[in-house]
Scaffold this motif. Structure first.
Motif, PDB file in Angstrom:
ATOM      1  N   TYR A  97      71.978  37.868  -4.075  1.00  0.00           N
ATOM      2  CA  TYR A  97      73.172  38.692  -3.891  1.00  0.00           C
ATOM      3  C   TYR A  97      74.353  37.765  -3.651  1.00  0.00           C
TER       4      TYR A  97
ATOM      5  N   ARG B  36      65.794  39.087   0.675  1.00  0.00           N
ATOM      6  CA  ARG B  36      67.024  39.095  -0.118  1.00  0.00           C
ATOM      7  C   ARG B  36      67.823  37.858   0.270  1.00  0.00           C
TER       8      ARG B  36
ATOM      9  N   GLU C  69      65.428  37.646  -5.078  1.00  0.00           N
ATOM     10  CA  GLU C  69      66.480  38.668  -5.132  1.00  0.00           C
ATOM     11  C   GLU C  69      67.765  38.034  -4.603  1.00  0.00           C
TER      12      GLU C  69
ATOM     13  N   HIS D 296      59.589  34.697   0.452  1.00  0.00           N
ATOM     14  CA  HIS D 296      59.629  35.695  -0.616  1.00  0.00           C
ATOM     15  C   HIS D 296      58.216  36.238  -0.838  1.00  0.00           C
TER      16      HIS D 296
ATOM     17  N   PRO E  76      60.936  42.997   1.251  1.00  0.00           N
ATOM     18  CA  PRO E  76      61.506  41.962   0.378  1.00  0.00           C
ATOM     19  C   PRO E  76      62.447  41.009   1.114  1.00  0.00           C
TER      20      PRO E  76
ATOM     21  N   ALA F 180      73.909  42.731  -0.164  1.00  0.00           N
ATOM     22  CA  ALA F 180      72.485  42.613   0.171  1.00  0.00           C
ATOM     23  C   ALA F 180      72.033  43.695   1.134  1.00  0.00           C
TER      24      ALA F 180
END
Length: 123
Positions: free
Chosen positions: A115, A91, A113, A80, A89, A121
């Motif tokens: 999902y 995810r 982040e 990350h 990024p 995502a």
């Protein structure tokens, strides 16, 4: 058997991990257990994902992961932070199973982040 002896009769489901490019996104798929014995495999795939010159985000799909140890959580934080530095990024796909519980318990759900599905995502 002594306490320090390895227990060869216990079978740990190995981690199956792979990587694929989808447009400008690299997807790392993982299934099995992420622990001290298998985390290097996940780390290698994440490192490879960030070496891909596609420019988009890296998605790590933990849908098939049934155990996520602290070393796996550390890898997610490490990549990350790398993603933040590189503008790509990370995810994390973590449906309501063990990985999501681990992420919530460590409050990483507030940093990463997250999902619920791969299509989400990738959108």
């Amino acid at each position: 058997m002594s306490i320090g002896e390895d227990r060869q009769d216990e079978r740990v489901e190995p981690l199956r991990v792979g990587r694929e490019v989808r447009g400008d996104t690299v997807v790392v798929n993982a299934a099995g257990q992420v622990d001290s014995h298998t985390a290097d495999d996940l780390g290698e795939q994440l490192a490879g994902a960030y070496r891909e010159e596609v420019g988009g985000p890296v998605v790590v799909d933990l849908t098939g992961v049934d155990f996520l140890a602290s070393i796996g959580l550390s890898l997610l934080v490490e990549y990350h932070l790398l993603g933040v530095r590189r503008g790509r990024p990370l995810r994390v796909v973590a449906p309501a199973r063990n990985p999501l519980r681990a992420l919530r318990a460590t409050m990483l759900d507030q940093t990463l982040e997250l999902y619920r599905s791969l299509p989400e995502a990738l959108a």
